[in-house]
Write an enzyme that holds these catalytic residues in place. Structure first.
Site, PDB file in Angstrom:
ATOM      1  N   ASP A 134      -6.774  -5.019  52.124  1.00 46.83           N
ATOM      2  CA  ASP A 134      -7.766  -5.453  52.539  1.00 46.83           C
ATOM      3  C   ASP A 134      -7.823  -4.724  53.949  1.00 46.83           C
ATOM      4  OD1 ASP A 134      -9.082  -6.936  50.558  1.00 46.83           O
ATOM      5  OD2 ASP A 134      -9.033  -8.789  51.732  1.00 46.83           O
TER       6      ASP A 134
ATOM      7  N   ASP B  17      -5.398  -5.403  59.461  1.00 47.26           N
ATOM      8  CA  ASP B  17      -4.061  -6.147  58.859  1.00 47.26           C
ATOM      9  C   ASP B  17      -3.274  -5.018  57.901  1.00 47.26           C
ATOM     10  OD1 ASP B  17      -4.543  -8.422  59.708  1.00 47.26           O
ATOM     11  OD2 ASP B  17      -5.324  -9.329  57.993  1.00 47.26           O
TER      12      ASP B  17
ATOM     13  N   ASP C  55      -2.371  -4.659  54.946  1.00 47.65           N
ATOM     14  CA  ASP C  55      -2.396  -5.017  53.516  1.00 47.65           C
ATOM     15  C   ASP C  55      -3.703  -4.348  53.108  1.00 47.65           C
ATOM     16  OD1 ASP C  55      -4.774  -6.478  54.602  1.00 47.65           O
ATOM     17  OD2 ASP C  55      -3.950  -8.471  53.837  1.00 47.65           O
TER      18      ASP C  55
ATOM     19  N   GLU D 132     -10.142  -6.941  62.848  1.00 45.41           N
ATOM     20  CA  GLU D 132     -10.408  -7.451  61.545  1.00 45.41           C
ATOM     21  C   GLU D 132     -10.207  -8.974  61.616  1.00 45.41           C
ATOM     22  OE1 GLU D 132      -7.917  -6.307  58.306  1.00 45.41           O
ATOM     23  OE2 GLU D 132      -8.445  -7.755  56.978  1.00 45.41           O
TER      24      GLU D 132
END
Ligand code: 0R9
Length: 664
Positions: free
Chosen positions: A531, A527, A529, A454
């Site tokens: 997203d 990541d 998180d 990403e």
């Protein structure tokens, strides 16, 4: 319950146990050798000794109770999970026979639990014994792999009891231990920790999902689960009077149906099996929705036939034939028009095809393809006749279906053109590689890995930290398209998806050929998180829909970057979850408030850190993505990524505690 033909009888058992010696001792030795073989190579009997194998033991015993229900003698099954790690399955059938089988000198109960495939021997002439698939291995295997196993039989006013220990050694003989008002059988067992080394803990969710599926596939059987392990008892009852009709409605609950009713077809045909008359029973249920996907699930004897087979072929033949016939009749297709393709007819269709067969033949790579050729004709005939009748009798619904298929056909032409354009423009011929891909130098797919990363900054670190020979990096710009909602045409036009297809190099959808993949590990690295989770689910949604064999063959992985870093006395400690952080803190005896770095994104790590923590095969941890049950996997993706918000909310609420599962 209705008293149908007596199916099992102890005499039958005696007649059918091959090699069973009249001599008690010889028989004993043989039994123990059999059970010992199971303990030596459990994988041969239950596939694996990991979590899936552990649960397999439960399915095996539940299958036996289902058989009693399908024979018409039982309508309630209860599965209880106990605190000591054991599980019990109870049915309200006739109770297993307790009388002595002449040839083995033992009770039928003992024989069933100690002689491998003894249940199978009943199969000859036993037309109702339908449960069980590839690993339909019998109760003796469960016994062999248990620390202990107990059978309680309630029959003819009495309660009978028999216990086994240490992998199937009988403790005493079956004995009447009390009175009983009702009939039934209870089997309780504790999986042996010496065999199930990874885990011995049953997963409530996994068991619920399977029992729910069993209840859908076998209408009218009440299946209950009780989890007695926690502070509070968790319970659920699965009972569907409508069977697979309700299954289709359940799958469609997050979708928008374009017809009111679920079309249900059923029938059976008599066949001869082992000199006895038996029945092949076919049941199908289907409903169209506005979805662009199709959800066609096939089963034989309650087992998901993932690779399809004759029942699936017969079903597809029938709907293709009848829909085209009807479309011509109402002039939705004119004389010169081409027929709708099977693909058009399937778009937006949710369907269950369930066959019960006394002698199923399984083929295919994973032995999950039904091979009995007569089933194609029988299914095609039953579904064809009843679907034709439905269309004639329900012209309004029929019109909506035809309109939907017509749109699908038009979209298909557009998609084909888009696919061709992409092919021509970007060279989607699987030989040109995308510009963004930093490929590895090795040309041996077995050792090659593709990291889908990403963001460009993480992509940069990954490129610098990789092993150039075996590790390729494909950075993704932002989020990829949600293929669960998109029309096929848009999928082919999406640049990020085009890059993925080209990099993996094995085609897409029906044309996907897993033998051509350029990397044996496709690793999603996002990541830690929200997203990152979203991108991960988008990628998995894409793989699930367009490259499912990639997942099924175990080529899809999720990288696990660390969440925390502690620097202490010049050394770096990485922690991958909160528990590990706590443990490291304690080990290093850190004071409260000692600084800890929390990583929010991969971009915060430099190339060396990313290599050491997440990419280097020697030190990293990868999660392999697996699909235990395709029906459930599809449902999860639809809930998470489909049109409707409500199922997504429900899923997140229900699974809030299982975020790890959701992430995978
Ligand atoms: C809790 C899980 N249930 C079972 O395993 C189970 C097996 C079983 C059964 C019979 C009835 N209920 C059962 N529950 C049964 C009874 C009779 C005849 N056939 C079957 C009868 O009363 O005449 N059995 C399945 C196999 C056998 N019993 C046996 F006969 F091989 F022992």
């Amino acid at each position: 319950m209705e008293n149908k033909e007596k199916i099992y009888a102890s005499d039958d058992l005696a007649n059918h146990i091959e090699k069973a010696d009249a001599s008690y001792t010889a028989h004993n030795i043989q039994v123990l050798e059999g059970l010992e073989a199971v303990r030596k190579r459990p994988g041969m009997y239950i596939g694996t000794t990991s979590e899936a194998g552990l649960h397999h033991l439960v399915w095996e015993i539940v299958d036996n109770a289902i058989d009693e229900a399908l024979a018409g003698f039982c309508d309630e099954i209860v599965v209880s999970l106990h605190r000591d790690g054991s599980v019990s399955v109870t049915d309200n059938g006739r109770g297993m026979p307790v009388d002595v089988v002449e040839k083995t000198g033992k009770s039928a109960v003992e024989t069933i639990f100690t002689v491998l495939h003894a249940g199978g021997k009943f199969g000859e002439g036993d037309v109702y014994k339908v449960s069980g698939g590839l690993h339909g291995v019998g109760a003796a295997v469960v016994n062999a792999l248990s620390e202990w196993l107990e059978v309680n039989v309630y029959k003819d006013g009495g309660e009978y009891f028999l216990r086994f220990e240490k992998g199937g050694h009988t403790v005493g003989e079956i004995a009447r231990v009390g009175d009983a008002k009702q009939n039934g059988t209870k089997v309780t067992f504790k999986p042996d920790p010496l065999v199930f080394l990874d885990t011995q803990t049953f997963n409530y969710q996994t068991i619920c999902e399977r029992l729910k599926q069993m209840a859908f596939l076998n209408r009218g059987i009440k299946i209950k689960i009780k989890d007695l392990r926690g502070e509070e008892v968790k319970k659920e009852t699965f009972y569907y009077e409508g069977g697979i009709i309700q299954y289709v409605q359940d799958i469609n609950k997050g979708k928008t149906p374009i017809q009111e009713s679920v079309i249900y077809c059923e029938g059976s045909e008599e066949i001869e099996f082992n000199g006895r008359k038996a029945h092949v029973i076919i049941e199908t249920a289907m409903q169209y929705t506005t979805s662009y996907n199709n959800y066609l699930y096939t089963f034989c004897n309650n087992i998901n036939t993932r690779e399809g087979g004759m029942h699936e072929a017969g079903f597809k033949m029938a709907i293709n034939r009848e829909i085209n016939k009807y479309a011509r009749m109402i002039k939705a297709l004119k004389d010169g028009d081409e027929n709708f393709s099977t693909e058009d007819v399937l778009e937006g269709l949710t369907a269950i095809v369930s066959v019960k067969h006394p002698n199923p033949q399984y083929e295919g790579q994973t032995k999950s393809k039904l091979g009995n050729s007569e089933v194609r004709r029988i299914t095609s005939q039953i579904v064809g006749d009843q679907l034709a009748r439905f269309l004639l009798e329900n012209p309004t619904e029929a019109k909506s279906i035809i309109d939907k298929i017509k749109l699908a056909a038009e979209a298909r032409v557009a998609a084909r053109m888009a696919r061709e354009t992409v092919r021509r423009k970007d060279g989607l011929d699987f030989t040109t590689l995308p510009g963004k891909l930093a490929d590895c130098s090795s040309r041996h797919p077995e050792e090659c890995e593709l990291f889908i990363v990403e963001g460009n900054s993480a992509g940069g670190s990954a490129k610098n930290g990789r092993n150039r020979e075996t590790q390729a990096i494909l950075p993704l710009r932002g989020k990829i398209l949600n293929v669960q909602k998109a029309q096929e045409k848009r999928i082919y036009e999406n640049a990020e998806i085009g890059n993925l297809i080209q990099a993996i190099g094995a085609g897409i959808d029906e044309e996907f050929d897993v033998s051509k993949i350029r990397y044996h590990k496709v690793i999603i690295m996002t990541d830690a998180d929200v997203d990152g989770s979203h991108i991960r689910v988008l990628l998995l949604t894409f793989f699930n829909r367009f490259m499912r064999p990639l997942i099924e063959h175990g080529h899809v992985y999720i990288a696990q970057p660390p969440l925390y870093k502690i620097e202490y006395r010049g050394k770096q400690y990485y922690c991958y979850n909160d528990a590990q952080l706590e443990e490291t803190r304690n080990q290093l005896d850190l004071r409260a408030g000692y600084p800890i770095q929390r990583y929010k994104g991969l971009g915060e790590m430099d190339a060396v850190q990313l290599r050491d923590t997440t990419m280097d095969p020697k030190t990293r941890k990868l999660l392999k993505v697996t699909i235990d049950d395709v029906v459930i996997a599809d449902q999860v993706f639809e809930d998470l990524m489909g049109e409707n918000v409500e199922p997504r909310r429900e899923f997140i609420n229900e699974n809030a505690l299982f975020v790890r599962n959701l992430d995978i």
